[in-house]
Design an enzyme around this catalytic site. Structure first.
Site, mmCIF file in Angstrom:
data_model
loop_
_atom_site.group_PDB
_atom_site.id
_atom_site.type_symbol
_atom_site.label_atom_id
_atom_site.label_comp_id
_atom_site.label_asym_id
_atom_site.label_seq_id
_atom_site.Cartn_x
_atom_site.Cartn_y
_atom_site.Cartn_z
ATOM 1 N N SER A 110 -3.238 13.986 -25.669
ATOM 2 C CA SER A 110 -3.213 13.873 -27.143
ATOM 3 C C SER A 110 -4.539 14.330 -27.729
ATOM 4 O O SER A 110 -4.571 14.984 -28.776
ATOM 5 C CB SER A 110 -2.943 12.426 -27.566
ATOM 6 O OG SER A 110 -1.725 11.986 -27.028
ATOM 7 N N ASP A 130 4.353 10.125 -27.412
ATOM 8 C CA ASP A 130 4.431 8.821 -28.061
ATOM 9 C C ASP A 130 5.106 8.937 -29.425
ATOM 10 O O ASP A 130 5.945 8.116 -29.796
ATOM 11 C CB ASP A 130 3.023 8.229 -28.242
ATOM 12 C CG ASP A 130 2.599 7.381 -27.045
ATOM 13 O OD1 ASP A 130 3.467 6.696 -26.469
ATOM 14 O OD2 ASP A 130 1.410 7.395 -26.688
ATOM 15 N N SER A 170 5.471 14.747 -18.949
ATOM 16 C CA SER A 170 6.405 15.691 -18.304
ATOM 17 C C SER A 170 6.139 15.751 -16.797
ATOM 18 O O SER A 170 5.702 16.783 -16.289
ATOM 19 C CB SER A 170 6.337 17.076 -18.941
ATOM 20 O OG SER A 170 5.021 17.491 -19.246
HETATM 21 N N1 LIG Z 1 6.659 3.925 -17.419
HETATM 22 C C1 LIG Z 1 5.850 4.720 -18.134
HETATM 23 N N2 LIG Z 1 5.312 5.833 -17.568
HETATM 24 C C2 LIG Z 1 4.517 6.642 -18.286
HETATM 25 N N3 LIG Z 1 4.196 6.429 -19.592
HETATM 26 C C3 LIG Z 1 4.708 5.339 -20.205
HETATM 27 C C4 LIG Z 1 5.549 4.439 -19.502
HETATM 28 N N4 LIG Z 1 5.901 3.452 -20.364
HETATM 29 C C5 LIG Z 1 5.319 3.709 -21.533
HETATM 30 N N5 LIG Z 1 4.597 4.847 -21.454
HETATM 31 C C6 LIG Z 1 3.914 5.454 -22.624
HETATM 32 O O1 LIG Z 1 4.707 6.586 -22.973
HETATM 33 C C7 LIG Z 1 3.900 7.732 -23.113
HETATM 34 C C8 LIG Z 1 4.502 8.927 -22.369
HETATM 35 O O2 LIG Z 1 5.604 9.445 -23.039
HETATM 36 P P1 LIG Z 1 6.144 10.877 -22.647
HETATM 37 O O3 LIG Z 1 7.293 11.153 -23.545
HETATM 38 O O4 LIG Z 1 5.020 11.844 -22.655
HETATM 39 O O5 LIG Z 1 6.640 10.652 -21.143
HETATM 40 S S1 LIG Z 1 7.548 11.609 -20.234
HETATM 41 O O6 LIG Z 1 7.077 12.984 -20.417
HETATM 42 O O7 LIG Z 1 8.939 11.458 -20.657
HETATM 43 O O8 LIG Z 1 7.353 11.131 -18.856
HETATM 44 C C9 LIG Z 1 2.573 7.412 -22.489
HETATM 45 O O9 LIG Z 1 1.618 7.979 -23.379
HETATM 46 P P2 LIG Z 1 0.304 8.762 -22.873
HETATM 47 O O10 LIG Z 1 -0.593 7.675 -22.358
HETATM 48 O O11 LIG Z 1 -0.214 9.394 -24.123
HETATM 49 O O12 LIG Z 1 0.663 9.757 -21.826
HETATM 50 C C10 LIG Z 1 2.502 5.902 -22.424
HETATM 51 O O13 LIG Z 1 1.781 5.421 -23.529
HETATM 52 N N1 LIG Z 2 -12.334 15.325 -22.746
HETATM 53 C C1 LIG Z 2 -12.536 14.020 -22.860
HETATM 54 N N2 LIG Z 2 -13.740 13.470 -22.585
HETATM 55 C C2 LIG Z 2 -13.923 12.151 -22.693
HETATM 56 N N3 LIG Z 2 -12.963 11.270 -23.065
HETATM 57 C C3 LIG Z 2 -11.751 11.756 -23.342
HETATM 58 C C4 LIG Z 2 -11.474 13.143 -23.254
HETATM 59 N N4 LIG Z 2 -10.189 13.347 -23.563
HETATM 60 C C5 LIG Z 2 -9.682 12.136 -23.850
HETATM 61 N N5 LIG Z 2 -10.618 11.175 -23.726
HETATM 62 C C6 LIG Z 2 -10.415 9.740 -23.928
HETATM 63 O O1 LIG Z 2 -9.501 9.320 -22.915
HETATM 64 C C7 LIG Z 2 -8.562 8.413 -23.438
HETATM 65 C C8 LIG Z 2 -7.145 8.966 -23.217
HETATM 66 O O2 LIG Z 2 -6.994 10.135 -23.988
HETATM 67 P P1 LIG Z 2 -5.594 10.516 -24.592
HETATM 68 O O3 LIG Z 2 -5.782 11.795 -25.327
HETATM 69 O O4 LIG Z 2 -5.008 9.376 -25.345
HETATM 70 O O5 LIG Z 2 -4.745 10.771 -23.254
HETATM 71 P P2 LIG Z 2 -3.175 10.947 -23.033
HETATM 72 O O6 LIG Z 2 -2.606 11.471 -24.323
HETATM 73 O O7 LIG Z 2 -3.062 11.920 -21.900
HETATM 74 O O8 LIG Z 2 -2.674 9.583 -22.675
HETATM 75 C C9 LIG Z 2 -8.913 8.237 -24.917
HETATM 76 O O9 LIG Z 2 -9.680 7.053 -25.040
HETATM 77 C C10 LIG Z 2 -9.732 9.457 -25.241
HETATM 78 O O10 LIG Z 2 -10.689 9.195 -26.250
#
Ligand SMILES: Nc1ncnc2c1ncn2[C@@H]1O[C@H](COP(=O)(O)OS(=O)(=O)O)[C@@H](OP(=O)(O)O)[C@H]1O
Ligand SMILES: Nc1ncnc2c1ncn2[C@@H]1O[C@H](COP(=O)(O)OP(=O)(O)O)[C@@H](O)[C@H]1O
Length: 231
Positions: free
Chosen positions: A68, A91, A135
């Site tokens: 993100s 999300d 994904s």
């Molecule tokens: N079981 C499980 N596994 C992975 N992630 C989980 C799960 N449950 C909830 N979350 C939250 O959902 C976000 C991921 O959604 P996505 O649509 O990207 O997932 S996927 O591509 O369908 O696997 C993911 O957000 P990101 O942390 O931004 O990746 C999590 O916040």
């Molecule tokens: N390049 C980066 N360097 C340092 N911290 C990062 C970097 N990219 C993301 N973060 C931090 O890592 C955490 C997860 O980032 P986020 O973008 O929410 O990841 P995702 O969408 O893959 O779950 C957040 O707290 C964000 O501020």
């Protein structure tokens, strides 16, 4: 289920031009007696208007890998340069279009299938569509790639270690997963299949993650080099 290419425009005897759509149907349509309608304004017209080329930047990686953050930084950088981009974030889409889906393998596959189709429409509209989803399954990502032609699907692998993602744990989800309070969490008890042939890989150097603006710059350089930011 993967389908074969269907020349939609050609079906109705349309001229073979820029409006002809060559697509991979990712599902077999249930409906019959349906016909493809071409419009007089095509993708090339829209691209000329926007002075850019439509594409999909597909960001994949573990939860917490920075998807993100990269998506938003890249979106802002493109906006600053006068380029039209739109972010599709996992999300966020799970609050609307995909709110009926959970995290079982078939739900994740359907999530990614729908997003792939939406991303394709945005690319056809001439935008740089930035899709940010875990994904985790290679097959689902490859199905999305197959929807796009001519190198306009750009897979960006945020190759951050599980250790780093788990240490970040901004939502506390890894902690819950380790405690067994979330089942099927990617990287813990559900697989993440790393890309084999992605266009861009971003990883830690000596245990340090590149800054968000450095990550975005890497993607912008790719888009520039491949001509997506020009007519
Ligand atoms: N079981 C499980 N596994 C992975 N992630 C989980 C799960 N449950 C909830 N979350 C939250 O959902 C976000 C991921 O959604 P996505 O649509 O990207 O997932 S996927 O591509 O369908 O696997 C993911 O957000 P990101 O942390 O931004 O990746 C999590 O916040
Ligand atoms: N390049 C980066 N360097 C340092 N911290 C990062 C970097 N990219 C993301 N973060 C931090 O890592 C955490 C997860 O980032 P986020 O973008 O929410 O990841 P995702 O969408 O893959 O779950 C957040 O707290 C964000 O501020």
């Amino acid at each position: 289920m993967r389908g074969r290419p269907v020349e939609r425009g050609a079906r109705r005897g349309q001229p073979r031009g820029e409006n002809r759509v060559l697509e991979m149907s990712s599902t077999v349509p249930k409906s019959s007696n349906i016909f493809w309608h071409d419009c007089p304004v095509g993708k090339t017209d829209r691209q000329n208007l926007l002075k850019q080329k439509g594409c999909v930047v597909w960001i994949t990686g573990l939860s917490g890998s920075g998807k993100s953050t990269l998506a938003c930084t890249l979106g802002r950088e493109l906006h600053t340069r006068g380029k039209l981009a739109y972010v599709l974030d996992g999300d966020n889409l799970r609050h609307g279009l995909n709110k009926d889906l959970g995290f079982a393998a078939e739900d994740r596959a359907e999530n990614i299938r729908r997003v792939g189709e939406v991303a394709k429409l945005f690319a056809d509209a001439g935008l740089v569509c930035i899709a940010s989803f875990i994904s985790p399954y290679r097959r689902d990502r490859e199905s999305c790639r197959a929807l796009l032609s001519d190198g306009s699907f750009i897979e960006v692998f945020l190759n951050m270690s599980l250790e780093l993602c788990e240490a970040r744990d901004p939502k506390g989800l890894y902690k819950l997963a380790r405690a067994g309070k979330i089942k099927g969490f990617t990287g813990i008890d559900d697989p993440y299949e790393a890309p084999l042939n992605c266009e861009i890989e971003i990883k830690e150097v000596d245990g340090v993650c590149p800054s968000p603006s450095d990550m975005a710059a890497q993607v912008i350089t790719y888009l520039e080099d491949k001509g997506f930011l020009h007519e």
